[in-house]
Design a protein around this motif. Structure first.
Motif, PDB file in Angstrom:
ATOM      1  N   ALA A 134     -72.766 -67.243  25.654  1.00 50.40           N
ATOM      2  CA  ALA A 134     -73.157 -67.430  24.205  1.00 50.40           C
ATOM      3  C   ALA A 134     -74.440 -67.123  23.660  1.00 50.40           C
ATOM      4  O   ALA A 134     -74.823 -66.291  22.615  1.00 50.40           O
ATOM      5  N   GLY A 135     -75.537 -67.193  24.832  1.00 47.89           N
ATOM      6  CA  GLY A 135     -76.871 -66.865  24.592  1.00 47.89           C
ATOM      7  C   GLY A 135     -76.859 -65.256  24.366  1.00 47.89           C
ATOM      8  O   GLY A 135     -77.492 -64.703  23.159  1.00 47.89           O
ATOM      9  N   LEU A 136     -76.092 -64.519  25.087  1.00 50.43           N
ATOM     10  CA  LEU A 136     -76.130 -63.131  24.757  1.00 50.43           C
ATOM     11  C   LEU A 136     -75.403 -62.788  23.793  1.00 50.43           C
ATOM     12  O   LEU A 136     -76.033 -61.696  22.862  1.00 50.43           O
ATOM     13  N   ALA A 137     -74.352 -63.423  23.228  1.00 49.31           N
ATOM     14  CA  ALA A 137     -73.704 -63.070  21.980  1.00 49.31           C
ATOM     15  C   ALA A 137     -74.560 -63.536  20.744  1.00 49.31           C
ATOM     16  O   ALA A 137     -74.631 -62.589  19.534  1.00 49.31           O
ATOM     17  N   VAL A 138     -75.357 -64.350  20.826  1.00 49.80           N
ATOM     18  CA  VAL A 138     -76.257 -64.672  19.643  1.00 49.80           C
ATOM     19  C   VAL A 138     -77.435 -63.796  19.751  1.00 49.80           C
ATOM     20  O   VAL A 138     -77.655 -63.441  18.572  1.00 49.80           O
ATOM     21  N   VAL A 139     -77.812 -63.696  20.719  1.00 45.16           N
ATOM     22  CA  VAL A 139     -78.975 -62.391  20.638  1.00 45.16           C
ATOM     23  C   VAL A 139     -78.371 -60.946  20.076  1.00 45.16           C
ATOM     24  O   VAL A 139     -78.855 -60.502  19.111  1.00 45.16           O
ATOM     25  N   THR A 185     -86.784 -62.916  27.943  1.00 49.67           N
ATOM     26  CA  THR A 185     -86.771 -61.530  28.169  1.00 49.67           C
ATOM     27  C   THR A 185     -85.526 -60.739  27.919  1.00 49.67           C
ATOM     28  O   THR A 185     -85.773 -59.639  27.600  1.00 49.67           O
ATOM     29  N   LEU A 186     -84.315 -61.240  28.196  1.00 47.41           N
ATOM     30  CA  LEU A 186     -83.189 -60.833  27.689  1.00 47.41           C
ATOM     31  C   LEU A 186     -83.066 -60.413  26.108  1.00 47.41           C
ATOM     32  O   LEU A 186     -82.614 -59.326  25.900  1.00 47.41           O
ATOM     33  N   ALA A 187     -83.721 -61.191  25.203  1.00 48.04           N
ATOM     34  CA  ALA A 187     -83.848 -60.763  23.991  1.00 48.04           C
ATOM     35  C   ALA A 187     -84.789 -59.823  23.574  1.00 48.04           C
ATOM     36  O   ALA A 187     -84.319 -58.776  22.741  1.00 48.04           O
ATOM     37  N   GLY A 244     -66.935 -58.649  47.084  1.00 48.49           N
ATOM     38  CA  GLY A 244     -65.617 -58.291  46.625  1.00 48.49           C
ATOM     39  C   GLY A 244     -65.525 -57.210  45.668  1.00 48.49           C
ATOM     40  O   GLY A 244     -66.356 -57.433  44.569  1.00 48.49           O
ATOM     41  N   TRP A 245     -64.901 -56.181  45.226  1.00 48.34           N
ATOM     42  CA  TRP A 245     -64.958 -55.180  44.071  1.00 48.34           C
ATOM     43  C   TRP A 245     -64.433 -55.936  42.865  1.00 48.34           C
ATOM     44  O   TRP A 245     -65.026 -55.657  41.813  1.00 48.34           O
ATOM     45  N   ALA A 246     -63.407 -57.026  43.030  1.00 47.12           N
ATOM     46  CA  ALA A 246     -63.008 -57.879  41.986  1.00 47.12           C
ATOM     47  C   ALA A 246     -64.214 -58.317  41.235  1.00 47.12           C
ATOM     48  O   ALA A 246     -64.255 -58.496  39.981  1.00 47.12           O
ATOM     49  N   THR A 247     -64.897 -59.150  41.958  1.00 45.87           N
ATOM     50  CA  THR A 247     -66.045 -60.028  41.610  1.00 45.87           C
ATOM     51  C   THR A 247     -67.061 -59.094  41.025  1.00 45.87           C
ATOM     52  O   THR A 247     -67.536 -59.353  40.016  1.00 45.87           O
ATOM     53  N   THR A 248     -67.152 -57.846  41.668  1.00 41.87           N
ATOM     54  CA  THR A 248     -68.331 -57.023  41.285  1.00 41.87           C
ATOM     55  C   THR A 248     -68.061 -56.561  39.841  1.00 41.87           C
ATOM     56  O   THR A 248     -68.855 -56.392  39.036  1.00 41.87           O
ATOM     57  N   LEU A 249     -66.692 -56.325  39.562  1.00 43.12           N
ATOM     58  CA  LEU A 249     -66.305 -55.755  38.248  1.00 43.12           C
ATOM     59  C   LEU A 249     -66.454 -56.858  36.966  1.00 43.12           C
ATOM     60  O   LEU A 249     -66.963 -56.490  36.177  1.00 43.12           O
ATOM     61  N   LEU A 250     -66.003 -58.074  37.508  1.00 45.78           N
ATOM     62  CA  LEU A 250     -65.915 -59.200  36.520  1.00 45.78           C
ATOM     63  C   LEU A 250     -67.522 -59.619  36.198  1.00 45.78           C
ATOM     64  O   LEU A 250     -67.792 -59.972  35.067  1.00 45.78           O
ATOM     65  N   ASP A 251     -68.438 -59.625  37.069  1.00 40.06           N
ATOM     66  CA  ASP A 251     -69.777 -59.910  36.852  1.00 40.06           C
ATOM     67  C   ASP A 251     -70.632 -58.779  36.703  1.00 40.06           C
ATOM     68  O   ASP A 251     -71.946 -59.023  36.770  1.00 40.06           O
ATOM     69  N   LEU A 252     -70.172 -57.580  36.517  1.00 42.08           N
ATOM     70  CA  LEU A 252     -71.053 -56.610  35.897  1.00 42.08           C
ATOM     71  C   LEU A 252     -72.017 -56.042  37.199  1.00 42.08           C
ATOM     72  O   LEU A 252     -73.085 -55.687  36.759  1.00 42.08           O
ATOM     73  N   GLY A 253     -71.381 -56.223  38.392  1.00 39.78           N
ATOM     74  CA  GLY A 253     -72.395 -56.192  39.530  1.00 39.78           C
ATOM     75  C   GLY A 253     -73.741 -57.109  39.733  1.00 39.78           C
ATOM     76  O   GLY A 253     -74.590 -56.786  40.329  1.00 39.78           O
ATOM     77  N   GLY A 254     -73.412 -58.305  39.057  1.00 41.67           N
ATOM     78  CA  GLY A 254     -74.449 -59.145  39.142  1.00 41.67           C
ATOM     79  C   GLY A 254     -75.550 -58.935  38.306  1.00 41.67           C
ATOM     80  O   GLY A 254     -76.818 -59.483  38.461  1.00 41.67           O
ATOM     81  N   VAL A 255     -75.319 -58.054  37.450  1.00 46.12           N
ATOM     82  CA  VAL A 255     -76.557 -57.818  36.682  1.00 46.12           C
ATOM     83  C   VAL A 255     -76.332 -57.986  35.093  1.00 46.12           C
ATOM     84  O   VAL A 255     -75.189 -57.811  34.762  1.00 46.12           O
ATOM     85  N   ASN A 256     -77.178 -58.602  34.505  1.00 39.64           N
ATOM     86  CA  ASN A 256     -77.113 -58.817  32.908  1.00 39.64           C
ATOM     87  C   ASN A 256     -76.765 -57.752  32.239  1.00 39.64           C
ATOM     88  O   ASN A 256     -77.114 -56.836  32.171  1.00 39.64           O
ATOM     89  N   PRO A 257     -75.707 -57.823  31.220  1.00 40.06           N
ATOM     90  CA  PRO A 257     -75.008 -56.893  30.390  1.00 40.06           C
ATOM     91  C   PRO A 257     -76.314 -56.189  29.743  1.00 40.06           C
ATOM     92  O   PRO A 257     -76.078 -55.120  29.124  1.00 40.06           O
ATOM     93  N   ALA A 258     -77.402 -57.103  29.186  1.00 40.49           N
ATOM     94  CA  ALA A 258     -78.466 -56.332  28.436  1.00 40.49           C
ATOM     95  C   ALA A 258     -79.175 -55.360  29.135  1.00 40.49           C
ATOM     96  O   ALA A 258     -79.798 -54.276  28.591  1.00 40.49           O
ATOM     97  N   LEU A 259     -79.321 -55.523  30.517  1.00 39.26           N
ATOM     98  CA  LEU A 259     -79.800 -54.428  31.356  1.00 39.26           C
ATOM     99  C   LEU A 259     -79.162 -53.168  31.395  1.00 39.26           C
ATOM    100  O   LEU A 259     -79.574 -52.336  31.470  1.00 39.26           O
TER     101      LEU A 259
END
Length: 258
Positions: A237-242, A172-174, A18-33
């Motif tokens: 938290a991991g993303l914020a620390v990085v 690899t995110l870092a 669903g579109w709501a979930t897609t927006l909340l989880d950024l399309g299932g893609v890590n924000p770093a990507l």
């Protein structure tokens, strides 16, 4: 386009919820990507400067472009990832020091650390890597480990550390966030910059190890900390620390350069 193809499985799975979930989880893609793709687009859109004008396309450039375009439209995510690697490597070799092409190439190759090489390392050397991961978690949690099994505190029952939850995979995110921000800010890849990357990787590894150590002490809440809201909190938290480490580090490196 090749990068979007490489993320097609995540995007399609997210859209199916669903579109709501897609927006909340950024399309299932890590924000770093997403940030890395944004950095590539921003660098490509920079105005021409002296010594960094777009060079004329050669026959080899067109050949590589055709190969990357073909990979982008091949309905296989791995093909898209290979296209990102090919394009990134070519731009890194083709561009001059500090040029837009080389900076984009650095980010594209960092993208493949998450899309290809991190996973490939775990597949090829998964046993020793996961065993080391488990030993680190057990040491922090004060329990015991056997191979890639970590025993719950005070229990004879273990849980398994698999490829998807390995601390090594998350590092690899870092690398990706570091590559995107340093190249966006034109920070050179010297020993200070590499040390910053290693610091961010170590911090991200520790956050994930801490999550697994919490699981070792909270067997009854395994699902919550593994794949539920608790796991999501640790992921952010991991993303914020990085982001903080790389952001502060880049600011200091930029000041030194000035």
């Amino acid at each position: 386009m090749a990068g979007v193809n490489a993320l097609a499985s995540n995007l399609l799975a997210s859209f199916a919820r669903g579109w709501a979930t897609t927006l909340l989880d950024l399309g299932g893609v890590n924000p770093a990507l997403w940030f890395a793709l944004f950095a590539i687009g921003s660098i490509a859109a920079e105005p021409d400067e002296a010594g960094d004008a777009r060079p004329a396309m050669t026959a080899r450039d067109w050949l590589v472009f055709a190969a990357v375009l073909g990979a982008a439209f091949t309905p296989i995510p791995l093909a898209g990832a290979v296209g990102v690697f090919l394009g990134g490597l070519w731009m890194l070799l083709r561009g001059t020091k500090g040029s837009r092409a080389r900076r984009i190439g650095v980010i594209a190759l960092a993208l493949t650390s998450m899309l290809i090489w991190g996973r490939a390392l775990l597949v090829l050397a998964g046993g020793p890597v996961l065993s080391l991961d488990a030993a680190f978690v057990a040491w922090l949690a004060g329990t015991t480990a056997q191979g890639n099994l970590v025993y719950f505190a005070g229990e004879a029952q273990p849980f398994v550390i698999g490829f998807g939850c390995s601390s090594m995979d998350n590092m690899t995110l870092a690398v990706l966030f570091w590559a995107a921000l340093t190249q966006l800010l034109r920070i050179p890849l010297d020993r200070h910059s590499v040390l910053l990357c290693m610091t961010a990787m170590g911090a991200n590894l520790f956050v994930n190890v801490l999550r697994l150590a919490v699981i070792a002490h909270k067997q009854q809440y395994y699902d919550y900390w593994h794949s539920g809201p608790g796991g999501m909190l640790f992921a952010w938290a991991g993303l914020a620390v990085v982001a903080v480490i790389v952001g502060v580090g880049c600011a200091r490196l930029a000041d030194r350069r000035a």
